[in-house]
Structures are given as structure tokens and as C-alpha cells.
Design a protein around this motif. Structure first.
Motif, short mmCIF file in Angstrom:
data_model
loop_
_atom_site.label_atom_id
_atom_site.label_comp_id
_atom_site.label_asym_id
_atom_site.label_seq_id
_atom_site.Cartn_x
_atom_site.Cartn_y
_atom_site.Cartn_z
N LEU A 62 4.51 -14.16 -9.92
CA LEU A 62 5.29 -15.38 -10.14
C LEU A 62 4.45 -16.48 -10.80
CD1 LEU A 62 7.46 -15.62 -6.89
CD2 LEU A 62 8.27 -15.22 -9.23
N ARG A 63 3.17 -16.51 -10.54
CA ARG A 63 2.30 -17.51 -11.18
C ARG A 63 2.35 -17.39 -12.70
NH1 ARG A 63 -1.90 -16.57 -6.67
NH2 ARG A 63 -1.48 -18.36 -5.35
N HIS A 64 2.56 -16.19 -13.20
CA HIS A 64 2.64 -15.98 -14.65
C HIS A 64 4.00 -16.42 -15.20
CE1 HIS A 64 -1.18 -13.92 -14.98
NE2 HIS A 64 -0.86 -13.26 -13.88
N VAL A 102 12.98 -11.09 -9.69
CA VAL A 102 11.92 -10.26 -9.12
C VAL A 102 12.54 -8.94 -8.68
CG1 VAL A 102 10.16 -10.07 -7.33
CG2 VAL A 102 10.68 -12.31 -8.33
N LEU A 103 12.08 -7.86 -9.28
CA LEU A 103 12.53 -6.53 -8.90
C LEU A 103 11.51 -5.93 -7.94
CD1 LEU A 103 13.58 -7.08 -11.94
CD2 LEU A 103 14.26 -4.72 -11.80
N GLY A 122 5.09 -2.13 -2.53
CA GLY A 122 3.86 -2.84 -2.86
C GLY A 122 3.78 -3.27 -4.31
N SER A 123 4.81 -2.97 -5.08
CA SER A 123 4.86 -3.30 -6.51
C SER A 123 6.01 -4.25 -6.79
CB SER A 123 5.09 -2.03 -7.33
OG SER A 123 4.01 -1.14 -7.22
N CYS A 124 5.99 -4.84 -7.98
CA CYS A 124 7.14 -5.62 -8.44
C CYS A 124 7.11 -5.77 -9.94
CB CYS A 124 7.20 -6.99 -7.77
SG CYS A 124 6.01 -8.19 -8.38
N LEU A 125 8.25 -6.11 -10.49
CA LEU A 125 8.37 -6.55 -11.88
C LEU A 125 9.00 -7.94 -11.80
CD1 LEU A 125 9.86 -3.47 -13.78
CD2 LEU A 125 7.57 -4.40 -14.01
N VAL A 126 8.47 -8.87 -12.57
CA VAL A 126 9.05 -10.20 -12.63
C VAL A 126 9.54 -10.40 -14.05
CG1 VAL A 126 8.57 -12.67 -12.50
CG2 VAL A 126 7.59 -11.13 -10.80
N ILE A 163 6.59 -9.45 -16.39
CA ILE A 163 5.28 -9.36 -15.76
C ILE A 163 5.28 -8.09 -14.92
CG2 ILE A 163 3.64 -10.44 -14.18
CD1 ILE A 163 6.10 -12.72 -15.65
N ASP A 164 4.46 -7.14 -15.32
CA ASP A 164 4.40 -5.84 -14.67
C ASP A 164 3.32 -5.86 -13.60
OD1 ASP A 164 4.05 -3.19 -13.91
OD2 ASP A 164 4.21 -2.40 -15.95
N ALA A 165 3.75 -5.93 -12.36
CA ALA A 165 2.81 -5.91 -11.23
C ALA A 165 3.03 -4.64 -10.41
CB ALA A 165 2.98 -7.16 -10.38
N THR A 166 3.30 -3.55 -11.13
CA THR A 166 3.46 -2.27 -10.45
C THR A 166 2.08 -1.72 -10.09
OG1 THR A 166 3.47 -1.05 -12.53
CG2 THR A 166 5.62 -1.72 -11.64
N ARG A 167 2.06 -0.83 -9.14
CA ARG A 167 0.81 -0.22 -8.71
C ARG A 167 0.09 0.43 -9.88
NH1 ARG A 167 -1.14 4.55 -7.96
NH2 ARG A 167 -2.72 4.94 -6.38
N LYS A 168 0.83 1.18 -10.68
CA LYS A 168 0.22 1.89 -11.82
C LYS A 168 -0.49 0.92 -12.76
CE LYS A 168 1.30 4.76 -15.78
NZ LYS A 168 2.31 5.22 -16.69
N THR A 169 0.17 -0.16 -13.12
CA THR A 169 -0.42 -1.13 -14.04
C THR A 169 -1.62 -1.82 -13.41
OG1 THR A 169 1.68 -1.47 -15.15
CG2 THR A 169 0.06 -3.23 -15.36
#
Length: 105
Positions: free
Chosen positions: A25-27, A36-37, A74-78, A85-91
Motif C-alpha cells: 500500500l505504501r507504493h 487489494v487482492l 501471505g501474498s497480495c496484489l495491490v 504492485i505485485d507483493a506475491t511470494r514468488k515476486t
């Protein structure tokens, strides 16, 4: 695979998703419309922290939470109007590998 193992151990706490969402979210802090997914398994935790998370946003402070089965716990996409903003575990594991200097770690 050592990087992934280290990463997994560092993010095992069930509420670690709150930090992941907060950082993502900061991004998107300046955006007016934020989605937020998250994994359905994280939904209750993220919804419980929604007010705390909204404080990160400088715009309206409002965002929508959508449960998405394809998102790992433990992951999300914003998503905003202009970016994802890809905050998935893989990325995040790939970024950690890059920061540590390579794919062999």
C-alpha cells in the motif's frame, strides 16, 4: 532454493500478511482508488487490520479488499488506476534473490 527456504521461515507468522499489504500500500499511497487482492485464508486478518492499513494511504485512505483464490496466503496484489504492485511470494523471493546477488542462492 536456500533463498526461498529462508524467505518462508521469515514469513511463517500468520499475521505477516499485514506487513506485506502495508508495504504494498505504501507504493500506492497517492492513489484514490485502491484494490487489494488477497488469499481467502488471509481475508479475516486483513479486514481486521483495515483501519490500520488505511492510515498508509495519503489519498482517501479507502481501499477495497477482494478475496482471490489464485493469490497464495501471505501474498497480495495491490491495484490502482495506473499500476499493479505485485507483493506475491514468488515476486518477493525473486527480489530477495536479486538483492543477494543471483539465482544460485
Amino acid at each position: 532454493q536456500l533463498t526461498a527456504t529462508i524467505f518462508d521461515r521469515a514469513t511463517l507468522a500468520p499475521d505477516s500478511v499485514i506487513g506485506v499489504v502495508r508495504d504494498a500500500l505504501r507504493h500506492a499511497a497517492e492513489a484514490d482508488l485502491v484494490t487489494v487482492l488477497i488469499s481467502p485464508k488471509d481475508a479475516a486478518l486483513v479486514r481486521a487490520a483495515k483501519e490500520e492499513l488505511a492510515a498508509v494511504l495519503k489519498g482517501t485512505g479507502r481501499f477495497e479488499i477482494i478475496e482471490e483464490a489464485k493469490i497464495e496466503p501471505g501474498s497480495c496484489l495491490v491495484e490502482t488506476k495506473t499500476q499493479v504492485i505485485d507483493a506475491t511470494r514468488k515476486t518477493r523471493v525473486e527480489q530477495l534473490r536479486g538483492a543477494l546477488g543471483g539465482g544460485g542462492v
